[in-house]
Design a protein around this motif. Sequence first.
Motif, PDB file in Angstrom:
ATOM      1  N   MET A   1      43.515 -16.926 123.269  1.00 55.03           N
ATOM      2  CA  MET A   1      42.766 -15.669 123.719  1.00 55.03           C
ATOM      3  C   MET A   1      42.374 -14.852 122.197  1.00 55.03           C
ATOM      4  SD  MET A   1      42.094 -16.196 126.643  1.00 55.03           S
ATOM      5  CE  MET A   1      41.161 -14.728 126.803  1.00 55.03           C
ATOM      6  N   ASP A   2      43.441 -14.891 121.399  1.00 52.24           N
ATOM      7  CA  ASP A   2      43.344 -14.057 120.074  1.00 52.24           C
ATOM      8  C   ASP A   2      41.857 -14.729 119.301  1.00 52.24           C
ATOM      9  OD1 ASP A   2      45.564 -12.782 120.492  1.00 52.24           O
ATOM     10  OD2 ASP A   2      46.798 -14.100 119.136  1.00 52.24           O
ATOM     11  N   GLU A   3      41.584 -16.029 119.258  1.00 53.78           N
ATOM     12  CA  GLU A   3      40.443 -16.384 118.978  1.00 53.78           C
ATOM     13  C   GLU A   3      39.265 -16.055 119.565  1.00 53.78           C
ATOM     14  OE1 GLU A   3      38.226 -20.991 118.245  1.00 53.78           O
ATOM     15  OE2 GLU A   3      40.439 -20.650 118.852  1.00 53.78           O
ATOM     16  N   LEU A   4      39.317 -15.991 120.796  1.00 56.26           N
ATOM     17  CA  LEU A   4      38.101 -15.366 121.579  1.00 56.26           C
ATOM     18  C   LEU A   4      37.975 -13.920 121.131  1.00 56.26           C
ATOM     19  CD1 LEU A   4      35.691 -15.410 123.622  1.00 56.26           C
ATOM     20  CD2 LEU A   4      37.279 -14.928 125.325  1.00 56.26           C
ATOM     21  N   ILE A   5      39.083 -13.183 121.256  1.00 59.62           N
ATOM     22  CA  ILE A   5      39.015 -11.765 120.745  1.00 59.62           C
ATOM     23  C   ILE A   5      38.299 -11.624 119.504  1.00 59.62           C
ATOM     24  CG2 ILE A   5      40.347  -9.576 120.587  1.00 59.62           C
ATOM     25  CD1 ILE A   5      39.989 -10.522 123.417  1.00 59.62           C
ATOM     26  N   ALA A   6      38.774 -12.313 118.423  1.00 57.17           N
ATOM     27  CA  ALA A   6      38.379 -12.112 117.175  1.00 57.17           C
ATOM     28  C   ALA A   6      36.784 -12.285 117.165  1.00 57.17           C
ATOM     29  CB  ALA A   6      38.990 -13.221 116.249  1.00 57.17           C
ATOM     30  N   GLN A   7      36.344 -13.299 117.819  1.00 62.07           N
ATOM     31  CA  GLN A   7      34.847 -13.619 117.842  1.00 62.07           C
ATOM     32  C   GLN A   7      34.096 -12.715 118.380  1.00 62.07           C
ATOM     33  OE1 GLN A   7      33.944 -17.260 120.092  1.00 62.07           O
ATOM     34  NE2 GLN A   7      35.258 -18.569 118.949  1.00 62.07           N
ATOM     35  N   GLU A  16      38.850  -3.970 119.313  1.00 60.49           N
ATOM     36  CA  GLU A  16      39.888  -4.951 119.728  1.00 60.49           C
ATOM     37  C   GLU A  16      40.317  -4.799 121.321  1.00 60.49           C
ATOM     38  OE1 GLU A  16      43.911  -7.422 118.626  1.00 60.49           O
ATOM     39  OE2 GLU A  16      42.934  -6.500 117.307  1.00 60.49           O
ATOM     40  N   SER A  17      40.481  -3.425 121.270  1.00 56.61           N
ATOM     41  CA  SER A  17      41.406  -2.916 122.666  1.00 56.61           C
ATOM     42  C   SER A  17      40.196  -3.220 123.524  1.00 56.61           C
ATOM     43  CB  SER A  17      41.685  -1.578 122.653  1.00 56.61           C
ATOM     44  OG  SER A  17      40.948  -0.811 122.524  1.00 56.61           O
ATOM     45  N   VAL A  18      38.785  -2.764 123.380  1.00 56.79           N
ATOM     46  CA  VAL A  18      37.680  -3.105 124.289  1.00 56.79           C
ATOM     47  C   VAL A  18      37.487  -4.399 124.587  1.00 56.79           C
ATOM     48  CG1 VAL A  18      35.375  -2.743 124.652  1.00 56.79           C
ATOM     49  CG2 VAL A  18      36.604  -0.916 123.812  1.00 56.79           C
ATOM     50  N   ALA A  19      37.382  -5.279 123.558  1.00 54.67           N
ATOM     51  CA  ALA A  19      37.394  -6.747 123.680  1.00 54.67           C
ATOM     52  C   ALA A  19      38.524  -7.388 124.821  1.00 54.67           C
ATOM     53  CB  ALA A  19      37.246  -7.744 122.342  1.00 54.67           C
ATOM     54  N   LYS A  20      39.809  -6.980 124.468  1.00 57.20           N
ATOM     55  CA  LYS A  20      40.776  -7.318 125.421  1.00 57.20           C
ATOM     56  C   LYS A  20      40.547  -7.029 126.802  1.00 57.20           C
ATOM     57  CE  LYS A  20      44.145  -8.064 121.825  1.00 57.20           C
ATOM     58  NZ  LYS A  20      45.673  -7.805 121.371  1.00 57.20           N
ATOM     59  N   ILE A  42      40.863 -23.680 133.460  1.00 59.86           N
ATOM     60  CA  ILE A  42      40.477 -22.915 132.283  1.00 59.86           C
ATOM     61  C   ILE A  42      41.728 -22.499 131.895  1.00 59.86           C
ATOM     62  CG2 ILE A  42      39.555 -20.614 131.513  1.00 59.86           C
ATOM     63  CD1 ILE A  42      37.271 -20.978 133.882  1.00 59.86           C
ATOM     64  N   ALA A  43      42.715 -22.218 132.582  1.00 55.58           N
ATOM     65  CA  ALA A  43      44.058 -21.652 131.823  1.00 55.58           C
ATOM     66  C   ALA A  43      44.772 -22.776 131.227  1.00 55.58           C
ATOM     67  CB  ALA A  43      44.790 -21.183 133.232  1.00 55.58           C
ATOM     68  N   SER A  44      44.772 -23.932 131.923  1.00 51.23           N
ATOM     69  CA  SER A  44      45.537 -24.867 131.162  1.00 51.23           C
ATOM     70  C   SER A  44      44.814 -25.235 129.826  1.00 51.23           C
ATOM     71  CB  SER A  44      45.645 -26.166 131.985  1.00 51.23           C
ATOM     72  OG  SER A  44      44.288 -26.967 132.065  1.00 51.23           O
ATOM     73  N   ALA A  45      43.517 -25.105 129.645  1.00 53.03           N
ATOM     74  CA  ALA A  45      42.838 -25.201 128.391  1.00 53.03           C
ATOM     75  C   ALA A  45      42.964 -24.227 127.308  1.00 53.03           C
ATOM     76  CB  ALA A  45      41.433 -25.597 128.477  1.00 53.03           C
ATOM     77  N   ILE A  46      43.136 -23.138 127.894  1.00 57.98           N
ATOM     78  CA  ILE A  46      43.394 -21.705 126.987  1.00 57.98           C
ATOM     79  C   ILE A  46      44.588 -20.977 127.026  1.00 57.98           C
ATOM     80  CG2 ILE A  46      41.924 -19.475 126.420  1.00 57.98           C
ATOM     81  CD1 ILE A  46      39.394 -20.972 127.792  1.00 57.98           C
ATOM     82  N   PRO A  47      45.404 -21.040 126.164  1.00 58.38           N
ATOM     83  CA  PRO A  47      46.815 -20.397 126.412  1.00 58.38           C
ATOM     84  C   PRO A  47      46.491 -18.742 126.620  1.00 58.38           C
ATOM     85  CG  PRO A  47      46.922 -21.809 124.579  1.00 58.38           C
ATOM     86  CD  PRO A  47      45.541 -21.751 125.056  1.00 58.38           C
ATOM     87  N   GLY A  48      47.038 -17.968 127.434  1.00 59.68           N
ATOM     88  CA  GLY A  48      46.805 -16.637 127.472  1.00 59.68           C
ATOM     89  C   GLY A  48      45.706 -16.267 128.593  1.00 59.68           C
ATOM     90  N   ALA A  54      45.132 -11.607 134.893  1.00 60.22           N
ATOM     91  CA  ALA A  54      45.990 -10.843 135.473  1.00 60.22           C
ATOM     92  C   ALA A  54      45.939  -9.543 135.201  1.00 60.22           C
ATOM     93  CB  ALA A  54      47.431 -11.238 135.563  1.00 60.22           C
ATOM     94  N   SER A  55      45.876  -9.163 133.958  1.00 59.70           N
ATOM     95  CA  SER A  55      45.636  -7.742 133.470  1.00 59.70           C
ATOM     96  C   SER A  55      44.591  -7.231 133.871  1.00 59.70           C
ATOM     97  CB  SER A  55      45.982  -7.657 131.969  1.00 59.70           C
ATOM     98  OG  SER A  55      44.693  -8.226 131.127  1.00 59.70           O
ATOM     99  N   GLY A  56      43.315  -8.101 133.872  1.00 61.64           N
ATOM    100  CA  GLY A  56      41.846  -7.519 134.231  1.00 61.64           C
ATOM    101  C   GLY A  56      41.941  -7.413 135.697  1.00 61.64           C
TER     102      GLY A  56
END
Length: 141
Positions: A1-7, A16-20, A42-48, A54-56
């Motif tokens: 997920m860090d990669e997506l947040i960075a993108q 970053e907090s808004v993106a997350k 999706i979850a098995s392909a993307i850790p996190g 769940a947080s969303g």
Amino acid sequence: MDELIAQLTGKLGIDESVAKAATGKALAMVKQHAGDDLFGKIASAIPGASEAAASGAVANEPAGGGGGGMLGKLAGMASSALGESAGGGLELGAALSSAGIESDKLGSFLSTVIAFLKEKAGPEVMDQVLAKFPMLKTLLG
């Protein structure tokens, strides 16, 4: 997920907090509309991804129910009048707005998330997600 947040932070210039927060809300809605089996791919392909969804989901359900202000109310009315999938696009837009995504960045945000999911989980999976959540396409413009 860090990669997506960075993108998202790099491409859209958002905090970053808004993106997350917005990513969590988007993934929670994808899970809600696509179902557990499809989201599991999706979850098995993307850790996190499961944790983000769940947080969303928790953030998506304020004590008063609904959320998202006027757009959230419109989404609820559209869902009632036209069926749940009709309000889904508005509901997602309201959720992302409440997370801090400005309306002029909604399409870019979703395009980035969908491209990331497609790259990691595969185009077949995303085609199935979009088939189950067709109103998602309305926000891509």
